[in-house]
Design an enzyme around this catalytic site. Structure first.
Site, PDB file in Angstrom:
ATOM      1  N   ASP A 398       0.874  -1.155   0.000  1.00 15.70           N
ATOM      2  CA  ASP A 398       0.000   0.000   0.000  1.00 15.70           C
ATOM      3  C   ASP A 398       0.924   1.221   0.000  1.00 15.70           C
ATOM      4  O   ASP A 398       2.000   1.167   0.579  1.00 15.70           O
ATOM      5  CB  ASP A 398      -0.852  -0.049   1.276  1.00 15.70           C
ATOM      6  CG  ASP A 398      -1.581   1.245   1.526  1.00 15.70           C
ATOM      7  OD1 ASP A 398      -2.320   1.663   0.623  1.00 15.70           O
ATOM      8  OD2 ASP A 398      -1.404   1.826   2.606  1.00 15.70           O
ATOM      9  N   LYS A 399       0.533   2.276  -0.704  1.00 17.61           N
ATOM     10  CA  LYS A 399       1.448   3.418  -0.765  1.00 17.61           C
ATOM     11  C   LYS A 399       1.425   4.254   0.520  1.00 17.61           C
ATOM     12  O   LYS A 399       2.419   4.329   1.237  1.00 17.61           O
ATOM     13  CB  LYS A 399       1.113   4.336  -1.949  1.00 17.61           C
ATOM     14  CG  LYS A 399       1.978   5.605  -1.960  1.00 17.61           C
ATOM     15  CD  LYS A 399       1.651   6.531  -3.112  1.00 17.61           C
ATOM     16  CE  LYS A 399       0.395   7.340  -2.907  1.00 17.61           C
ATOM     17  NZ  LYS A 399       0.551   8.534  -2.079  1.00 17.61           N
ATOM     18  N   THR A 400       0.240   4.828   0.764  1.00 17.45           N
ATOM     19  CA  THR A 400       0.185   5.834   1.823  1.00 17.45           C
ATOM     20  C   THR A 400       0.320   5.186   3.200  1.00 17.45           C
ATOM     21  O   THR A 400      -0.430   4.286   3.545  1.00 17.45           O
ATOM     22  CB  THR A 400      -1.139   6.599   1.738  1.00 17.45           C
ATOM     23  OG1 THR A 400      -1.361   6.908   0.360  1.00 17.45           O
ATOM     24  CG2 THR A 400      -1.091   7.850   2.549  1.00 17.45           C
ATOM     25  N   THR A 558      -2.386   2.027  -4.787  1.00 17.73           N
ATOM     26  CA  THR A 558      -2.805   3.294  -4.187  1.00 17.73           C
ATOM     27  C   THR A 558      -4.066   3.855  -4.818  1.00 17.73           C
ATOM     28  O   THR A 558      -4.366   3.591  -5.979  1.00 17.73           O
ATOM     29  CB  THR A 558      -1.679   4.349  -4.288  1.00 17.73           C
ATOM     30  OG1 THR A 558      -2.142   5.561  -3.716  1.00 17.73           O
ATOM     31  CG2 THR A 558      -1.276   4.594  -5.714  1.00 17.73           C
ATOM     32  N   GLY A 559      -4.766   4.616  -4.038  1.00 16.74           N
ATOM     33  CA  GLY A 559      -5.936   5.309  -4.540  1.00 16.74           C
ATOM     34  C   GLY A 559      -5.554   6.657  -5.129  1.00 16.74           C
ATOM     35  O   GLY A 559      -6.363   7.358  -5.719  1.00 16.74           O
ATOM     36  N   LYS A 586      -9.015  -2.778  -4.534  1.00 17.72           N
ATOM     37  CA  LYS A 586      -7.657  -3.163  -4.142  1.00 17.72           C
ATOM     38  C   LYS A 586      -7.519  -4.686  -4.100  1.00 17.72           C
ATOM     39  O   LYS A 586      -6.543  -5.257  -4.563  1.00 17.72           O
ATOM     40  CB  LYS A 586      -7.305  -2.574  -2.772  1.00 17.72           C
ATOM     41  CG  LYS A 586      -6.963  -1.086  -2.824  1.00 17.72           C
ATOM     42  CD  LYS A 586      -6.471  -0.577  -1.478  1.00 17.72           C
ATOM     43  CE  LYS A 586      -5.942   0.845  -1.611  1.00 17.72           C
ATOM     44  NZ  LYS A 586      -5.490   1.409  -0.326  1.00 17.72           N
ATOM     45  N   ASP A 605      -1.671  -0.902   6.041  1.00 18.11           N
ATOM     46  CA  ASP A 605      -1.928  -0.473   7.407  1.00 18.11           C
ATOM     47  C   ASP A 605      -3.367  -0.042   7.640  1.00 18.11           C
ATOM     48  O   ASP A 605      -3.842  -0.022   8.752  1.00 18.11           O
ATOM     49  CB  ASP A 605      -1.015   0.710   7.755  1.00 18.11           C
ATOM     50  CG  ASP A 605      -1.348   1.936   6.917  1.00 18.11           C
ATOM     51  OD1 ASP A 605      -1.825   1.765   5.777  1.00 18.11           O
ATOM     52  OD2 ASP A 605      -1.140   3.058   7.400  1.00 18.11           O
ATOM     53  N   ASP A 609      -7.286  -1.578   3.673  1.00 19.53           N
ATOM     54  CA  ASP A 609      -6.362  -2.611   3.214  1.00 19.53           C
ATOM     55  C   ASP A 609      -6.781  -3.999   3.702  1.00 19.53           C
ATOM     56  O   ASP A 609      -6.273  -5.012   3.226  1.00 19.53           O
ATOM     57  CB  ASP A 609      -4.939  -2.333   3.727  1.00 19.53           C
ATOM     58  CG  ASP A 609      -4.393  -1.024   3.182  1.00 19.53           C
ATOM     59  OD1 ASP A 609      -4.706  -0.706   2.027  1.00 19.53           O
ATOM     60  OD2 ASP A 609      -3.664  -0.341   3.918  1.00 19.53           O
TER      61      ASP A 609
HETATM   62  P1  ADP Z   1      -4.156   5.013  -0.423  1.00 14.64           P
HETATM   63  O1  ADP Z   1      -4.519   3.866  -1.264  1.00 14.64           O
HETATM   64  O2  ADP Z   1      -3.002   5.769  -1.026  1.00 14.64           O
HETATM   65  O3  ADP Z   1      -3.933   4.686   1.008  1.00 14.64           O
HETATM   66  P2  ADP Z   1      -6.951   5.917  -0.241  1.00 14.64           P
HETATM   67  O4  ADP Z   1      -7.521   4.769  -0.986  1.00 14.64           O
HETATM   68  O5  ADP Z   1      -7.243   6.003   1.201  1.00 14.64           O
HETATM   69  O6  ADP Z   1      -5.389   6.094  -0.497  1.00 14.64           O
HETATM   70  O7  ADP Z   1      -7.450   7.257  -0.923  1.00 14.64           O
HETATM   71  C1  ADP Z   1      -7.266   7.455  -2.307  1.00 14.64           C
HETATM   72  C2  ADP Z   1      -7.440   8.869  -2.686  1.00 14.64           C
HETATM   73  O8  ADP Z   1      -8.719   9.337  -2.327  1.00 14.64           O
HETATM   74  C3  ADP Z   1      -6.472   9.799  -2.012  1.00 14.64           C
HETATM   75  O9  ADP Z   1      -5.246   9.873  -2.683  1.00 14.64           O
HETATM   76  C4  ADP Z   1      -7.222  11.112  -2.078  1.00 14.64           C
HETATM   77  O10 ADP Z   1      -7.046  11.703  -3.348  1.00 14.64           O
HETATM   78  C5  ADP Z   1      -8.671  10.690  -1.959  1.00 14.64           C
HETATM   79  N1  ADP Z   1      -9.175  10.834  -0.582  1.00 14.64           N
HETATM   80  C6  ADP Z   1      -9.562   9.836   0.245  1.00 14.64           C
HETATM   81  N2  ADP Z   1      -9.986  10.328   1.412  1.00 14.64           N
HETATM   82  C7  ADP Z   1      -9.843  11.672   1.339  1.00 14.64           C
HETATM   83  C8  ADP Z   1     -10.103  12.746   2.245  1.00 14.64           C
HETATM   84  N3  ADP Z   1     -10.590  12.534   3.478  1.00 14.64           N
HETATM   85  N4  ADP Z   1      -9.845  13.992   1.820  1.00 14.64           N
HETATM   86  C9  ADP Z   1      -9.342  14.196   0.601  1.00 14.64           C
HETATM   87  N5  ADP Z   1      -9.086  13.252  -0.281  1.00 14.64           N
HETATM   88  C10 ADP Z   1      -9.330  11.987   0.074  1.00 14.64           C
HETATM   89 MG    MG Z   2      -3.224   3.525   3.222  1.00 14.66          MG
END
Ligand code: ADP
Ligand code: MG
Length: 718
Positions: A398-400, A558-559, A586, A605, A609
């Site tokens: 997962d990226k973030t 990643t999203g 995912k 995390d 996920d």
């Molecule tokens: P990741 O896969 O990187 O953990 P997420 O799936 O949680 O990211 O979210 C994907 C995208 O959705 C984020 O990069 C963002 O653009 C948008 N996003 C999600 N939740 C929010 C939020 N609370 N405020 C702003 N943007 C959000």
């Molecule tokens: Mg994440």
């Protein structure tokens, strides 16, 4: 109140290190009495329950030893070998008396355990031992009273002696392997300095400090931790600053700086400062208690090879019995060498085939593995997961929050002219207004992007207004009503969905490059875009490189937008990038990789996920993540360090090597030992295996297996 998780006494089987129960009773595997593991460090010399089982074997060994020596002196065979003669009236009867004593006193623990095995329909090692010594004993009794023949008293006596010795040593070794839970329990200091208001509080508002037992502490209590002392229990710093060594819990060896509002973990060591801590967790909730719980569960969770080992042990038990019976029949009827010879060989064959080494081969390894993992900040929830981990050829991150720190900072706020036409003349004011509205909504969101926006607003001293009707769109964003206006904050997908009129607004590529763009929409009109950046973890690059070296491919999930994902992907040299993946999707990406025949690990995390962690062959929750992530994973990494993924795979490979070695040894030695004991090599080579030598071999093979597993304790994971 339940304070009991880490100070509760657990019960373990002295012979089966994988059996650990919360209640006293009999071992479900061998029927042996479970002995308590001691929760706190005991004073030196004070014997714990586990010791007493060991001591029992030791005691019986020494009680019977002199009698064994006497009976050896009386044995005609021994006399013949050493060329002396000792004969007197009633000698046979004396041998019977001594032999009987040794048989009952020395054999008792084996009979008891055999009864346990038989009553649980789990014939194994102890049944065979009991059978072997009984066959020898009753044969001898018959030879003494019923027919003229040589007895086997001294053979049986030495056999019992060796068994007692072997079990004594073996238990000592097994104790070394089960020690992990004890070691963890010992992390918690037994007392703490509790801060209470003194009796003179009304006169002088001074605090008194009293020392109390750690288990008596309650949530909300405050304790003082002096330099060099252990943090007694999980809490939050309310006063003071210090560095803390958390290596025993997280595996992180650098001291961690702690100041007001930081969390501290019970059992970790305070370095130089003095801290006042408010207790936030007690008993079962504490980190140490949970780690202990996980280790216990891991030890209970059987790797698949265990079933193989169990089946092999069952087969071996029957092989032993058949080998015993057939060698008697052969040497008595087919190639008559007399009853004594036949019975001796039968006993040897049964003894040598005891599948005890096989029973210990896997559990000793898993026990050591889970302890070694814990010491490195790797918690194994399911041994089956760890078992497959060695075969992983694709790791999806997962990226973030996993590859990146998940700490978003606002880099820029771009104002979209139309909505804030008036304000746009005053750019900073317009920016602040966008942040104000966005922060209002994001204050309710869990996402790390939201935290970044809220932080920026705080930094600029912007007070966020109230929100009504907050709604979260996982993987897209969030929205709510702020001061009568509908404010939506999110990514392109959210914009497309709500058909926002962007009025031809575009931000220049240069500005947006590699940044996460968050659109802020007020009453369906784009107000502006907040550009955020996250930092890649330093350890990520190293982790990816190491995985590459091991021949393992990597993917990022990643999203976030393609743009951001690709930038990070290039930086880290990741093989596959899945960007703009919605949370529900995912899991499909993981499936996609699996359907191509890959063995996939998923590292993540977040709550979103969890499904992919479950779907992957091995789910790895990082940074002790969210509870949901931890729940869905097979392996939990205590630190936020992707390099620990490499360590986990390395642990898996090392564990597997040990298991295979142990299995090969534990079964392989029988290939030679059983035929030798049954007298197969007697006619051509004159080779025989006396029962006591068979017993020594059998015990030795078990001890070798245990020590081989213990060697893993020293392994370095990389
Ligand atoms: P990741 O896969 O990187 O953990 P997420 O799936 O949680 O990211 O979210 C994907 C995208 O959705 C984020 O990069 C963002 O653009 C948008 N996003 C999600 N939740 C929010 C939020 N609370 N405020 C702003 N943007 C959000
Ligand atoms: Mg994440």
């Amino acid at each position: 109140m339940d304070h009991t998780a880490y100070n509760k006494t657990l019960y373990a089987c002295p012979m089966d290190p994988d059996v650990i129960k919360e209640k006293a009773g009999k071992c479900p595997k061998c029927g042996m009495e479970l002995t308590p593991l001691e929760p706190y460090e005991k004073k030196h010399g004070e014997h714990t329950g586990h010791m007493s089982m060991e001591d029992d074997f030791k005691k019986r060994f020494f009680i019977t030893l002199p009698l064994v020596l006497i009976i050896m002196l009386l044995s005609p065979n021994i006399q013949k070998w050493f060329g002396f003669s000792l004969d007197f009236f009633g000698k046979n009867f004396l041998m019977f008396v001594i032999g009987t004593f040794i048989f009952f006193i020395g054999g008792k623990p084996f009979f008891k355990a055999a009864k346990g095995e038989i009553s649980t329909f789990n014939l194994g090692m102890m049944t065979l031992v009991a059978l072997a010594i009984s066959v020898g004993y009753f044969f001898s009794v018959a030879a003494t009273f019923l027919f003229a023949g040589e007895s086997l008293y001294w053979e049986i006596s030495t056999l019992i002696s060796v068994f007692l010795l072997g079990h004594w040593f073996e238990m000592r070794a097994v104790r070394g392997a089960t020690g992990a839970l004890n070691e963890l329990a010992k992390l918690i200091p037994p007392t703490a300095h509790k801060i209470v208001r003194g009796p003179a509080a009304r006169v002088t508002p001074q605090f008194n400090i009293i020392d109390v037992k750690t288990e008596e502490l309650e949530k909300g209590d405050r304790v003082l931790v002096k330099p060099g002392e252990k943090i007694p229990i999980d809490g939050i710093v309310v006063d003071g600053e210090s560095f803390i060594n958390e290596s025993m819990v997280t595996g992180e060896s650098r001291p961690i700086s702690k100041k007001k509002a930081d969390k501290v973990i019970g059992g970790t060591i305070n370095n130089d400062g003095s801290l006042t801590i408010e207790i936030t967790k007690v008993g079962r909730e504490t980190a140490v208690a949970q780690i202990m719980d996980l280790i216990r569960k891991a030890q209970e969770s059987k790797p698949n090879v265990q079933h193989l080992a169990d089946r092999a042990a069952n087969v071996l038990t029957f092989v032993a019995i058949i080998a015993g019976i057939s060698s008697f029949l052969f040497w008595f009827f087919v190639s008559p060498h007399g009853a004594v010879f036949a019975a001796t060989l039968a006993v040897s064959a049964i003894v040598v085939a005891c599948p005890h080494a096989l029973g210990l081969a896997i559990p000793t390894v898993t026990t050591v593995t889970s302890a070694l993992g814990a010491r490195n900040g790797i918690l194994i929830k399911d041994m089956k997961g760890l078992e497959i981990a060695r075969k992983i050829n694709y790791v999806v991150f997962d990226k973030t929050g996993t590859l990146t720190k998940g700490e978003f900072g606002v880099v820029n706020v771009v104002v979209a002219g139309s909505t804030f036409a008036k304000a746009s003349a005053d750019k900073p004011a317009a920016e602040n207004e966008i942040l104000r509205l966005a922060a209002a909504v994001e204050a309710h969101s869990q996402h790390s992007i939201a935290a970044g926006i809220v932080n920026e607003a705080k930094k600029r001293d912007i007070k966020a207004p109230e929100v009504k009707g907050f709604k979260s769109y996982p993987g897209k964003g969030a929205e709510g009503m702020v001061e009568g206006k509908r404010v939506a904050v999110g990514n392109k997908a959210l914009m497309d969905e709500s058909k926002v009129q962007s009025l031809g607004f575009e931000i220049s590529d240069e500005e947006a490059k590699g940044k996460t763009q968050v659109y802020v929409v007020v009453d369906n009109r784009l107000a502006g875009v907040i550009l955020l950046a996250d930092m890649v973890r330093e350890e990520s690059k190293e982790a990816i490189a190491k995985l590459k070296q091991m021949g393992i491919k990597t993917a990022m999930l990643t999203g976030d937008t393609k743009d951001v994902a690709e930038k990070i992907g290039k930086q880290l040299d990741i093989d596959t990038i899945f960007a703009q993946v919605l949370p529900d999707d995912k899991v499909n990406k993981v499936k996609e990789l699996q359907s191509k025949g890959n063995i996939v690990a998923m590292v993540g995390d977040g709550v979103n996920d969890a499904p992919s962690l479950t779907q992957a062959h091995v789910g790895i929750a990082i940074g002790a993540g969210t509870d949901v992530a931890v729940e869905s994973a097979e392996i939990v990494l205590m630190k936020n360090d992707p390099e620990d993924v490499v360590k986990a795979i390395s642990l898996s490979r090392k564990t597997n090597t040990k298991m295979v070695q142990n299995l090969i040894w534990a079964t392989g030695y029988n290939v030679l030992a059983i035929p030798t004991a049954a007298g197969v090599f007697y006619k051509s080579f004159g080779i025989l295996l006396k029962p006591e030598w068979a017993a020594i071999l059998m015990s030795l093979s078990s001890i070798i297996v245990v020590f081989n597993a213990l060697l893993l304790k020293k392994a370095k994971l990389d």
